[in-house]
Scaffold this motif. Structure first.
Motif, PDB file in Angstrom:
ATOM      1  N   ILE A 246      -1.452  -3.446   2.675  1.00  0.00           N
ATOM      2  CA  ILE A 246      -1.106  -4.301   1.534  1.00  0.00           C
ATOM      3  C   ILE A 246      -0.348  -3.444   0.534  1.00  0.00           C
ATOM      4  O   ILE A 246      -0.816  -2.372   0.145  1.00  0.00           O
ATOM      5  CB  ILE A 246      -2.375  -4.890   0.882  1.00  0.00           C
ATOM      6  N   GLN A 247       0.832  -3.917   0.100  1.00  0.00           N
ATOM      7  CA  GLN A 247       1.669  -3.125  -0.777  1.00  0.00           C
ATOM      8  C   GLN A 247       2.693  -4.008  -1.510  1.00  0.00           C
ATOM      9  O   GLN A 247       2.870  -5.163  -1.164  1.00  0.00           O
ATOM     10  CB  GLN A 247       2.419  -2.046  -0.004  1.00  0.00           C
ATOM     11  N   ARG A 248       3.333  -3.394  -2.476  1.00  0.00           N
ATOM     12  CA  ARG A 248       4.418  -4.058  -3.190  1.00  0.00           C
ATOM     13  C   ARG A 248       5.721  -3.399  -2.771  1.00  0.00           C
ATOM     14  O   ARG A 248       5.853  -2.165  -2.827  1.00  0.00           O
ATOM     15  CB  ARG A 248       4.214  -3.943  -4.699  1.00  0.00           C
ATOM     16  N   ILE A 249       6.683  -4.213  -2.333  1.00  0.00           N
ATOM     17  CA  ILE A 249       7.990  -3.717  -1.920  1.00  0.00           C
ATOM     18  C   ILE A 249       9.018  -4.324  -2.865  1.00  0.00           C
ATOM     19  O   ILE A 249       9.339  -5.521  -2.781  1.00  0.00           O
ATOM     20  CB  ILE A 249       8.307  -4.090  -0.460  1.00  0.00           C
ATOM     21  N   GLY A 250       9.500  -3.510  -3.796  1.00  0.00           N
ATOM     22  CA  GLY A 250      10.407  -4.035  -4.809  1.00  0.00           C
ATOM     23  C   GLY A 250       9.714  -5.078  -5.663  1.00  0.00           C
ATOM     24  O   GLY A 250       8.666  -4.820  -6.256  1.00  0.00           O
ATOM     25  N   GLU A 251      10.247  -6.281  -5.697  1.00  0.00           N
ATOM     26  CA  GLU A 251       9.655  -7.373  -6.467  1.00  0.00           C
ATOM     27  C   GLU A 251       8.683  -8.207  -5.637  1.00  0.00           C
ATOM     28  O   GLU A 251       8.097  -9.164  -6.156  1.00  0.00           O
ATOM     29  CB  GLU A 251      10.765  -8.281  -7.015  1.00  0.00           C
ATOM     30  N   PHE A 252       8.488  -7.854  -4.391  1.00  0.00           N
ATOM     31  CA  PHE A 252       7.698  -8.682  -3.483  1.00  0.00           C
ATOM     32  C   PHE A 252       6.313  -8.089  -3.228  1.00  0.00           C
ATOM     33  O   PHE A 252       6.169  -6.868  -3.016  1.00  0.00           O
ATOM     34  CB  PHE A 252       8.423  -8.847  -2.145  1.00  0.00           C
ATOM     35  N   ASN A 253       5.308  -8.947  -3.244  1.00  0.00           N
ATOM     36  CA  ASN A 253       3.970  -8.581  -2.805  1.00  0.00           C
ATOM     37  C   ASN A 253       3.892  -8.847  -1.304  1.00  0.00           C
ATOM     38  O   ASN A 253       4.218  -9.955  -0.854  1.00  0.00           O
ATOM     39  CB  ASN A 253       2.906  -9.408  -3.526  1.00  0.00           C
ATOM     40  N   THR A 254       3.471  -7.863  -0.528  1.00  0.00           N
ATOM     41  CA  THR A 254       3.463  -8.021   0.926  1.00  0.00           C
ATOM     42  C   THR A 254       2.120  -7.586   1.513  1.00  0.00           C
ATOM     43  O   THR A 254       1.431  -6.724   0.958  1.00  0.00           O
ATOM     44  CB  THR A 254       4.591  -7.196   1.590  1.00  0.00           C
ATOM     45  N   ALA A 255       1.785  -8.179   2.639  1.00  0.00           N
ATOM     46  CA  ALA A 255       0.590  -7.793   3.392  1.00  0.00           C
ATOM     47  C   ALA A 255       0.866  -8.044   4.869  1.00  0.00           C
ATOM     48  O   ALA A 255       1.419  -9.092   5.238  1.00  0.00           O
ATOM     49  CB  ALA A 255      -0.627  -8.589   2.933  1.00  0.00           C
ATOM     50  N   PHE A 256       0.492  -7.092   5.693  1.00  0.00           N
ATOM     51  CA  PHE A 256       0.725  -7.188   7.131  1.00  0.00           C
ATOM     52  C   PHE A 256      -0.582  -6.868   7.866  1.00  0.00           C
ATOM     53  O   PHE A 256      -1.281  -5.920   7.497  1.00  0.00           O
ATOM     54  CB  PHE A 256       1.837  -6.237   7.570  1.00  0.00           C
ATOM     55  N   TYR A 257      -0.876  -7.656   8.896  1.00  0.00           N
ATOM     56  CA  TYR A 257      -2.130  -7.517   9.616  1.00  0.00           C
ATOM     57  C   TYR A 257      -1.879  -7.585  11.123  1.00  0.00           C
ATOM     58  O   TYR A 257      -1.017  -8.337  11.586  1.00  0.00           O
ATOM     59  CB  TYR A 257      -3.106  -8.649   9.263  1.00  0.00           C
ATOM     60  N   VAL A 258      -2.645  -6.802  11.878  1.00  0.00           N
ATOM     61  CA  VAL A 258      -2.647  -6.913  13.333  1.00  0.00           C
ATOM     62  C   VAL A 258      -4.100  -6.843  13.791  1.00  0.00           C
ATOM     63  O   VAL A 258      -4.874  -6.008  13.322  1.00  0.00           O
ATOM     64  CB  VAL A 258      -1.790  -5.798  13.991  1.00  0.00           C
ATOM     65  N   ASN A 259      -4.466  -7.733  14.688  1.00  0.00           N
ATOM     66  CA  ASN A 259      -5.837  -7.813  15.179  1.00  0.00           C
ATOM     67  C   ASN A 259      -5.839  -7.962  16.689  1.00  0.00           C
ATOM     68  O   ASN A 259      -4.945  -8.606  17.261  1.00  0.00           O
ATOM     69  CB  ASN A 259      -6.573  -9.003  14.557  1.00  0.00           C
ATOM     70  N   GLN A 260      -6.843  -7.399  17.322  1.00  0.00           N
ATOM     71  CA  GLN A 260      -6.971  -7.433  18.776  1.00  0.00           C
ATOM     72  C   GLN A 260      -8.408  -7.762  19.147  1.00  0.00           C
ATOM     73  O   GLN A 260      -9.346  -7.192  18.589  1.00  0.00           O
ATOM     74  CB  GLN A 260      -6.582  -6.082  19.381  1.00  0.00           C
ATOM     75  N   SER A 261      -8.583  -8.690  20.079  1.00  0.00           N
ATOM     76  CA  SER A 261      -9.908  -8.979  20.638  1.00  0.00           C
ATOM     77  C   SER A 261      -9.882  -8.672  22.131  1.00  0.00           C
ATOM     78  O   SER A 261      -8.888  -8.927  22.813  1.00  0.00           O
ATOM     79  CB  SER A 261     -10.304 -10.438  20.398  1.00  0.00           C
ATOM     80  N   ILE A 262     -10.988  -8.103  22.629  1.00  0.00           N
ATOM     81  CA  ILE A 262     -11.092  -7.698  24.024  1.00  0.00           C
ATOM     82  C   ILE A 262     -12.413  -8.196  24.582  1.00  0.00           C
ATOM     83  O   ILE A 262     -13.488  -7.829  24.084  1.00  0.00           O
ATOM     84  CB  ILE A 262     -11.019  -6.165  24.171  1.00  0.00           C
ATOM     85  N   ALA A 263     -12.351  -9.052  25.586  1.00  0.00           N
ATOM     86  CA  ALA A 263     -13.561  -9.528  26.263  1.00  0.00           C
ATOM     87  C   ALA A 263     -13.999  -8.463  27.263  1.00  0.00           C
ATOM     88  O   ALA A 263     -13.231  -8.085  28.149  1.00  0.00           O
ATOM     89  CB  ALA A 263     -13.294 -10.854  26.965  1.00  0.00           C
TER      90      ALA A 263
END
Length: 270
Positions: free
Chosen positions: A94-111
């Motif tokens: 989660i961060q601010r890039i210039g004038e934009f608030n941004t958030a990036f997520y990656v998730n993995q599930s393994i059976a």
């Protein structure tokens, strides 16, 4: 915490945790570690209750000044007869890039055993971008997700639906039992997103949100329905404890006629 690897359940969940805060590493402002053990009454990814499950988790969060990074790992052990153990991993920034608030997520599930409705193999990518227009307290936002295979959460409340409620109004749980979201919130082999505008009035006591959204499958065998929709929310706060909210939507789904709905809530906050 990372997006939807773990979500607080709506039913009781007995748990204990050990937290170590203010761990300092070079070039890192602060790092926090938390270990969690929850036993029994764990709601699985399909929102069903598993009284035979134990959930072990390690949650970390680090402040790098320009970005806050979180890493999560959960291991679910079920003592039932359905072979539904699983591993769940997540990372976010989660961060601010210039004038934009941004958030990036990656998730993995393994059976770890066989793939099924309670635990499956899959990846979920999610991103948020928002901007406050100059001279106002309003907010413009654009959120998107990409589901590869069939990501499943380690734990989800019985009325919370699927894992993409925070994409927008059209994907969020309705809050009326198990009544589905306007565009659904499954992620099996699908992409989707929402753009919206939030306006604030009366010293931020009143808000009005308008949103457009879509979902599209990337595999013909996906259980997700293609669709487009529009949603609106009006919300007003009275005094310090009372909140009135009205939501409305209209949607066109692939395997259903055009649908629309309206819901109102009156809440007392303690």
């Amino acid at each position: 915490m990372c997006f939807d690897v773990w979500q607080k359940t709506s039913s009781r969940l007995d748990s204990v945790s050990i937290v170590r805060d203010t761990v300092i590493f070079p070039n890192v402002v602060d790092t926090r570690f938390a270990f969690l053990w929850a036993w029994g009454d764990v709601n699985r990814s399909d929102n069903s209750l598993d009284s035979n499950a134990d959930l072990l988790g390690l949650v970390t969060e680090s402040d790098f000044r320009g970005s806050t990074v979180a890493l999560d790992a959960f291991y679910l052990i079920s003592e039932g007869d359905d072979d539904s153990d699983g591993v769940f991993l997540g990372a976010s920034a989660i961060q601010r890039i210039g004038e934009f608030n941004t958030a990036f997520y990656v998730n993995q599930s393994i059976a770890l055993d066989r793939r099924q409705v309670t635990v499956d193999d899959g990846t979920l990518l999610f991103g948020e971008v928002s901007l406050t227009p100059l001279g106002s307290h309003n907010l413009v936002y654009a959120n998107a997700f990409w589901g590869i295979d069939n990501f499943s959460s380690a734990s989800r409340g019985e009325t919370n639906g699927g894992p993409i409620g925070r994409v927008g109004l059209l994907f969020a749980s309705s809050g009326i039992g198990t009544y589905p979201a306007a565009l659904g919130n499954g992620v099996e082999d699908a992409i989707g997103g929402a753009v919206g505008y939030q306006m604030l009035f009366n010293d931020d006591k009143t808000q009005l949100v308008g949103e457009l959204g879509f979902v599209e499958t990337t595999d013909d065998d996906s259980s997700v329905q293609n669709g487009i929709g529009a949603g609106v929310r009006f919300q007003h706060k009275f005094a310090e404890r009372y909140l009135f909210q009205v939501d409305g939507f209209v949607a066109d789904r692939e395997r259903a006629d055009e649908t629309y709905g309206i819901k109102s809530e009156w809440r007392v906050q303690f």
